[in-house]
Design an enzyme around this catalytic site. Structure first.
Site, PDB file in Angstrom:
ATOM      1  N   ALA A 120       3.454 -12.555  17.363  1.00 57.19           N
ATOM      2  CA  ALA A 120       2.011 -12.409  17.613  1.00 57.19           C
ATOM      3  C   ALA A 120       1.669 -10.951  17.888  1.00 57.19           C
ATOM      4  O   ALA A 120       1.035 -10.632  18.875  1.00 57.19           O
ATOM      5  CB  ALA A 120       1.603 -13.288  18.798  1.00 57.19           C
ATOM      6  N   THR A 128       7.690  -5.429   7.525  1.00 59.38           N
ATOM      7  CA  THR A 128       8.368  -4.554   6.558  1.00 59.38           C
ATOM      8  C   THR A 128       9.870  -4.623   6.796  1.00 59.38           C
ATOM      9  O   THR A 128      10.323  -4.422   7.916  1.00 59.38           O
ATOM     10  CB  THR A 128       7.942  -3.087   6.758  1.00 59.38           C
ATOM     11  OG1 THR A 128       6.559  -3.060   6.963  1.00 59.38           O
ATOM     12  CG2 THR A 128       8.320  -2.249   5.559  1.00 59.38           C
ATOM     13  N   PHE A 170      -2.110   7.003  18.381  1.00 52.80           N
ATOM     14  CA  PHE A 170      -1.658   7.678  17.144  1.00 52.80           C
ATOM     15  C   PHE A 170      -2.789   7.903  16.157  1.00 52.80           C
ATOM     16  O   PHE A 170      -2.662   8.672  15.217  1.00 52.80           O
ATOM     17  CB  PHE A 170      -0.471   6.940  16.526  1.00 52.80           C
ATOM     18  CG  PHE A 170      -0.832   5.748  15.664  1.00 52.80           C
ATOM     19  CD1 PHE A 170      -1.078   4.508  16.244  1.00 52.80           C
ATOM     20  CD2 PHE A 170      -0.902   5.867  14.282  1.00 52.80           C
ATOM     21  CE1 PHE A 170      -1.386   3.403  15.448  1.00 52.80           C
ATOM     22  CE2 PHE A 170      -1.217   4.771  13.480  1.00 52.80           C
ATOM     23  CZ  PHE A 170      -1.469   3.539  14.072  1.00 52.80           C
ATOM     24  N   CYS A 225       4.752   2.556  11.419  1.00 52.01           N
ATOM     25  CA  CYS A 225       5.280   2.297  10.069  1.00 52.01           C
ATOM     26  C   CYS A 225       5.856   3.496   9.338  1.00 52.01           C
ATOM     27  O   CYS A 225       6.948   3.413   8.797  1.00 52.01           O
ATOM     28  CB  CYS A 225       4.188   1.689   9.199  1.00 52.01           C
ATOM     29  SG  CYS A 225       3.756   0.037   9.696  1.00 52.01           S
ATOM     30  N   ALA A 277       5.624   5.430   2.119  1.00 58.08           N
ATOM     31  CA  ALA A 277       6.242   6.736   1.863  1.00 58.08           C
ATOM     32  C   ALA A 277       5.270   7.656   1.111  1.00 58.08           C
ATOM     33  O   ALA A 277       5.127   8.833   1.432  1.00 58.08           O
ATOM     34  CB  ALA A 277       7.533   6.560   1.068  1.00 58.08           C
ATOM     35  N   LEU A 299       7.584  -0.298   1.195  1.00 57.81           N
ATOM     36  CA  LEU A 299       8.211   0.953   1.646  1.00 57.81           C
ATOM     37  C   LEU A 299       7.668   2.131   0.842  1.00 57.81           C
ATOM     38  O   LEU A 299       7.378   3.203   1.381  1.00 57.81           O
ATOM     39  CB  LEU A 299       9.736   0.879   1.476  1.00 57.81           C
ATOM     40  CG  LEU A 299      10.496  -0.085   2.378  1.00 57.81           C
ATOM     41  CD1 LEU A 299      11.980  -0.084   2.036  1.00 57.81           C
ATOM     42  CD2 LEU A 299      10.310   0.282   3.839  1.00 57.81           C
ATOM     43  N   ALA A 309      -4.207  -1.332   7.940  1.00 55.34           N
ATOM     44  CA  ALA A 309      -4.016  -0.185   8.824  1.00 55.34           C
ATOM     45  C   ALA A 309      -4.663  -0.515  10.159  1.00 55.34           C
ATOM     46  O   ALA A 309      -5.702  -1.190  10.204  1.00 55.34           O
ATOM     47  CB  ALA A 309      -4.631   1.074   8.216  1.00 55.34           C
ATOM     48  N   GLU A 310      -4.056  -0.051  11.251  1.00 52.16           N
ATOM     49  CA  GLU A 310      -4.625  -0.333  12.567  1.00 52.16           C
ATOM     50  C   GLU A 310      -5.951   0.399  12.731  1.00 52.16           C
ATOM     51  O   GLU A 310      -6.152   1.472  12.165  1.00 52.16           O
ATOM     52  CB  GLU A 310      -3.639   0.086  13.654  1.00 52.16           C
ATOM     53  CG  GLU A 310      -2.512  -0.906  13.761  1.00 52.16           C
ATOM     54  CD  GLU A 310      -1.437  -0.441  14.716  1.00 52.16           C
ATOM     55  OE1 GLU A 310      -1.771   0.160  15.730  1.00 52.16           O
ATOM     56  OE2 GLU A 310      -0.270  -0.703  14.412  1.00 52.16           O
ATOM     57  N   GLN A 328       7.200   6.638   9.732  1.00 53.60           N
ATOM     58  CA  GLN A 328       8.526   7.215   9.936  1.00 53.60           C
ATOM     59  C   GLN A 328       9.611   6.153   9.766  1.00 53.60           C
ATOM     60  O   GLN A 328      10.623   6.368   9.114  1.00 53.60           O
ATOM     61  CB  GLN A 328       8.608   7.865  11.314  1.00 53.60           C
ATOM     62  CG  GLN A 328      10.034   8.218  11.671  1.00 53.60           C
ATOM     63  CD  GLN A 328      10.127   9.345  12.670  1.00 53.60           C
ATOM     64  OE1 GLN A 328       9.388  10.322  12.610  1.00 53.60           O
ATOM     65  NE2 GLN A 328      11.050   9.218  13.599  1.00 53.60           N
TER      66      GLN A 328
HETATM   67  C1  UDX Z   1      -0.219   2.556   7.752  1.00 56.14           C
HETATM   68  C2  UDX Z   1      -0.713   2.251   6.331  1.00 56.14           C
HETATM   69  O1  UDX Z   1      -1.952   2.940   6.099  1.00 56.14           O
HETATM   70  C3  UDX Z   1      -0.879   0.755   6.142  1.00 56.14           C
HETATM   71  O2  UDX Z   1      -1.250   0.475   4.800  1.00 56.14           O
HETATM   72  C4  UDX Z   1       0.432   0.049   6.478  1.00 56.14           C
HETATM   73  O3  UDX Z   1       0.275  -1.347   6.369  1.00 56.14           O
HETATM   74  C5  UDX Z   1       0.881   0.413   7.881  1.00 56.14           C
HETATM   75  O4  UDX Z   1       0.976   1.839   8.019  1.00 56.14           O
HETATM   76  P1  UDX Z   1      -1.397   2.739  10.135  1.00 56.14           P
HETATM   77  O5  UDX Z   1      -0.096   3.313  10.574  1.00 56.14           O
HETATM   78  O6  UDX Z   1      -2.008   1.656  10.935  1.00 56.14           O
HETATM   79  O7  UDX Z   1      -1.254   2.167   8.644  1.00 56.14           O
HETATM   80  O8  UDX Z   1      -2.501   3.913  10.068  1.00 56.14           O
HETATM   81  P2  UDX Z   1      -2.884   5.040   9.015  1.00 56.14           P
HETATM   82  O9  UDX Z   1      -4.358   5.051   8.908  1.00 56.14           O
HETATM   83  O10 UDX Z   1      -2.153   4.938   7.750  1.00 56.14           O
HETATM   84  O11 UDX Z   1      -2.487   6.389   9.777  1.00 56.14           O
HETATM   85  C6  UDX Z   1      -1.141   6.752  10.001  1.00 56.14           C
HETATM   86  C7  UDX Z   1      -1.060   8.134  10.640  1.00 56.14           C
HETATM   87  O12 UDX Z   1      -1.441   9.142   9.703  1.00 56.14           O
HETATM   88  C8  UDX Z   1      -2.008   8.314  11.838  1.00 56.14           C
HETATM   89  O13 UDX Z   1      -1.343   9.021  12.848  1.00 56.14           O
HETATM   90  C9  UDX Z   1      -3.152   9.130  11.260  1.00 56.14           C
HETATM   91  O14 UDX Z   1      -3.817   9.899  12.217  1.00 56.14           O
HETATM   92  C10 UDX Z   1      -2.414  10.002  10.266  1.00 56.14           C
HETATM   93  N1  UDX Z   1      -3.272  10.518   9.183  1.00 56.14           N
HETATM   94  C11 UDX Z   1      -3.872   9.658   8.326  1.00 56.14           C
HETATM   95  C12 UDX Z   1      -3.438  11.895   9.029  1.00 56.14           C
HETATM   96  O15 UDX Z   1      -2.888  12.698   9.801  1.00 56.14           O
HETATM   97  N2  UDX Z   1      -4.218  12.352   7.995  1.00 56.14           N
HETATM   98  C13 UDX Z   1      -4.835  11.518   7.112  1.00 56.14           C
HETATM   99  O16 UDX Z   1      -5.516  12.011   6.203  1.00 56.14           O
HETATM  100  C14 UDX Z   1      -4.653  10.127   7.286  1.00 56.14           C
HETATM  101  P1  ADP Z   2       4.145  -5.620  14.308  1.00 58.63           P
HETATM  102  O1  ADP Z   2       3.442  -4.303  14.497  1.00 58.63           O
HETATM  103  O2  ADP Z   2       5.085  -5.608  13.114  1.00 58.63           O
HETATM  104  O3  ADP Z   2       3.228  -6.802  14.304  1.00 58.63           O
HETATM  105  P2  ADP Z   2       4.915  -6.150  17.075  1.00 58.63           P
HETATM  106  O4  ADP Z   2       6.048  -5.533  17.844  1.00 58.63           O
HETATM  107  O5  ADP Z   2       3.505  -5.848  17.470  1.00 58.63           O
HETATM  108  O6  ADP Z   2       5.166  -5.776  15.545  1.00 58.63           O
HETATM  109  O7  ADP Z   2       5.058  -7.748  17.113  1.00 58.63           O
HETATM  110  C1  ADP Z   2       6.239  -8.433  16.882  1.00 58.63           C
HETATM  111  C2  ADP Z   2       6.287  -9.658  17.815  1.00 58.63           C
HETATM  112  O8  ADP Z   2       7.364 -10.505  17.416  1.00 58.63           O
HETATM  113  C3  ADP Z   2       6.521  -9.352  19.284  1.00 58.63           C
HETATM  114  O9  ADP Z   2       5.431  -9.841  20.051  1.00 58.63           O
HETATM  115  C4  ADP Z   2       7.831 -10.106  19.637  1.00 58.63           C
HETATM  116  O10 ADP Z   2       7.788 -10.709  20.920  1.00 58.63           O
HETATM  117  C5  ADP Z   2       7.865 -11.178  18.570  1.00 58.63           C
HETATM  118  N1  ADP Z   2       9.206 -11.707  18.312  1.00 58.63           N
HETATM  119  C6  ADP Z   2      10.360 -11.040  18.086  1.00 58.63           C
HETATM  120  N2  ADP Z   2      11.384 -11.890  17.863  1.00 58.63           N
HETATM  121  C7  ADP Z   2      10.879 -13.148  17.954  1.00 58.63           C
HETATM  122  C8  ADP Z   2      11.425 -14.470  17.799  1.00 58.63           C
HETATM  123  N3  ADP Z   2      12.709 -14.666  17.494  1.00 58.63           N
HETATM  124  N4  ADP Z   2      10.596 -15.524  17.969  1.00 58.63           N
HETATM  125  C9  ADP Z   2       9.278 -15.344  18.265  1.00 58.63           C
HETATM  126  N5  ADP Z   2       8.714 -14.137  18.400  1.00 58.63           N
HETATM  127  C10 ADP Z   2       9.478 -13.037  18.243  1.00 58.63           C
END
Ligand code: UDX
Ligand code: ADP
Ligand code: UDX
Length: 480
Positions: free
Chosen positions: A9, A128, A334, A272, A221, A217, A160-161, A274
């Site tokens: 979750a 991933t 971030f 994601c 990248a 991936l 993306a978050e 790195q």
């Molecule tokens: C990323 C991917 O965008 C998403 O598709 C994948 O599912 C998960 O990883 P996220 O990490 O949530 O999503 O945010 P993202 O908007 O991609 O930003 C990543 C980092 O890059 C942040 O720190 C952001 O500030 C930075 N960034 C982004 C820059 O420095 N410059 C930019 O132009 C865009």
């Molecule tokens: P993501 O960003 O990929 O969603 P998170 O760390 O936010 O990753 O969430 C992963 C969740 O999976 C955590 O809340 C963790 O407690 C849960 N988790 C890990 N292993 C198990 C498991 N075996 N059964 C149920 N939940 C799990």
């Protein structure tokens, strides 16, 4: 009625399942997790993650066809489709430490699925994972299956978050990879039917299992590489007097390059980029492709360089010492619109400044002091493990304090550094801030959110990433 269960979750599982439940009222969706506090929060008014629009979606479906539970085994047993969205941290020990993905959580989830299942199931890889994980999981399931049929699909999530709900409502594409057998294709179709409730057919792509796994991936990248490319340019811009925003705009006008994701910054963060690149590097090395591994490694090296370049610039501009000086840090997450601090560049920048004995006062609208202290005392890669499995660090960094207001953070400060692009930092009363700071007053904008010219008029010495330098900064060159 189709029943879906999602294991995990977190940032991916929670929002994704909430949107599936919203768009498919006839499907029952249960999100399960071993972390009781996390599930309790999902069942409360204070959701465990901050994501614009998420509250409304959860409110509409929770108790109707969306449920959050810690009864993992019961709901997995009852489900037709099981999504696995557990965390896949980077290994900290043993073979592949610092690079390979740690599949412990994944493997235990798979074994549990095999253990409790009494009917055929589709198991969907949502987190991933390295290419060929599906194959390994398939082996675990089939060797423990007691005659039950499992189909494995890879359905990577691209949200993306900060824009998760928007991204889930209108995804650029949904990718589903499956086995090219009749049963495999049947499973692909079943998952496609779920998304077809709201995603246009031509946006749902189907591939084989490995292509789907590798595409995730590769996409991360490529995105990270764009940022490292523009950040590398930003260093050259500062050295030559070019302006990185103008350069980015000019190259983005080429339709082959495109304008998005070209904002120079203090470095990319997030759970994601790195991690996925390290994983890609490891896969390349394991497959005897050192040149390819080296190519992608460079994306991370430039990112690390950008963060240390920022710290060096700050210290060198302030007479080569920040010892006992007050530095206000605006933003710790971030990126904006999230409270997530995983791999945020703010950790490295703050640790760099702490190493130089600065006193930090940090303000982020969504990150609290506990989290910041935890991040600053955590070992490399530990950020990647669930919080409930980590002991709370007994030590705190005494040089760091946290406040809930930008004006308080900047009061009496020698310098400000902006590390997250929160909108509110654009509209602060910088005259008032300047008046309350020590002089000369410095501002280091790691996100290019402020109007440098206006701030110079007020009296600030301003550094913006990749922009022509003030006379002051030119006279105090940063040593790498
Ligand atoms: C990323 C991917 O965008 C998403 O598709 C994948 O599912 C998960 O990883 P996220 O990490 O949530 O999503 O945010 P993202 O908007 O991609 O930003 C990543 C980092 O890059 C942040 O720190 C952001 O500030 C930075 N960034 C982004 C820059 O420095 N410059 C930019 O132009 C865009
Ligand atoms: P993501 O960003 O990929 O969603 P998170 O760390 O936010 O990753 O969430 C992963 C969740 O999976 C955590 O809340 C963790 O407690 C849960 N988790 C890990 N292993 C198990 C498991 N075996 N059964 C149920 N939940 C799990
Ligand atoms: C390039 C730039 O496109 C153009 O804007 C600039 O003014 C001059 O340099 P050009 O070298 O004529 O133009 O051709 P281009 O179409 O860019 O191709 C360059 C090379 O890349 C070719 O060998 C082409 O085959 C190769 N290429 C291109 C690929 O291998 N894959 C691709 O997807 C695109």
């Amino acid at each position: 009625m189709v029943k879906i269960c999602c294991i995990g979750a977190g940032y991916v599982g929670g929002p994704t399942m909430a949107v599936i439940a919203l768009k498919c009222p006839k499907i029952e969706v249960v999100v399960v997790d071993i972390a009781t506090p996390r599930i309790n929060a999902w069942n409360s008014d204070q959701l465990p993650i901050y994501e614009p629009g998420l509250d409304d979606v959860v409110k509409e479906c929770r108790g109707r066809n969306l449920f959050f539970s810690t009864d993992v085994e019961k709901h997995v047993c009852e489900a037709d489709i099981v999504f696995v969205s557990v965390n896949t941290p980077t290994k900290t020990r043993g073979l592949g430490a610092g690079k390979a993905a740690d599949l412990t959580y994944w493997e235990s989830a798979a074994r549990m699925i095999a253990d409790v299942s009494k009917s055929d199931k589709i198991v969907v890889e949502k987190s991933t994972v390295p290419v060929k994980t599906a194959e390994a999981i398939e082996k675990i399931l089939t060797h423990n299956s007691k005659g039950i049929k499992f189909q494995i699909l890879s359905n990577p999530e691209f949200l993306a978050e900060g824009t998760a709900i928007e991204d889930l409502f209108k995804p650029d594409r949904v990718l589903i990879g499956g086995r090219e057998t009749p049963d495999g294709q049947k499973a692909v179709k079943a998952l496609k039917d779920v998304y077809a409730h709201w995603v246009p057919e031509d946006c749902i792509l189907t591939t084989n299992l490995w292509s789907a796994e590798l595409s995730k991936l590769a996409a991360n990248a490529f995105l990270a590489q764009r940022i490292s490319s523009v950040n590398a340019m930003s260093a050259l811009c500062e050295a030559t007097g070019a302006d990185v925003s103008q350069v980015a705009y000019a190259i983005g006008k080429d339709s082959r390059i495109g304008p998005k994701f070209l904002n120079a910054s203090v470095g990319f963060g997030g759970s994601c980029f790195q991690k996925d690149i390290l994983n890609l590097v490891y896969i390349c090395e394991c497959n005897g492709l050192p040149e390819v591994a080296q190519y992608w490694k460079q994306v991370i090296k430039i990112n690390d360089y950008q963060k240390s370049r920022f710290v060096n610039r700050l210290v060198s501009s302030m007479f080569n010492t920040v010892s006992n000086k007050k530095v206000a840090v605006l933003g710790f997450a971030f990126k904006k619109n999230t409270g997530d601090t995983r791999e945020t560049p703010a950790i490295d920048v703050c640790q760099g400044l702490i190493g130089d004995k600065a006193m930090l006062r940090i303000y982020d609208p969504q990150v609290n002091e506990d989290q910041i202290q935890r991040d600053l005392t955590m070992k490399k890669f530990d950020w990647d493990h669930p919080l409930h499995l980590q002991p709370m660090s007994p030590t705190t960094v005494k040089q760091v304090s946290c406040v809930w207001d930008a004006y308080e953070a900047t009061k009496d400060a020698h310098a400000i550094c902006i590390l997250t692009e929160w909108d509110e930092f654009k509209t602060l009363d910088y005259k008032k801030i300047y008046d309350n700071m020590q002089k000369p007053a410095f501002i280091f904008d790691g996100r290019n959110v402020i109007n440098a010219e206006k701030l110079r008029e007020i009296g600030f010495i301003v550094y913006s990433i990749g922009k022509p330098l003030d006379g002051w900064l030119k006279d105090m060159p940063a040593v790498a």
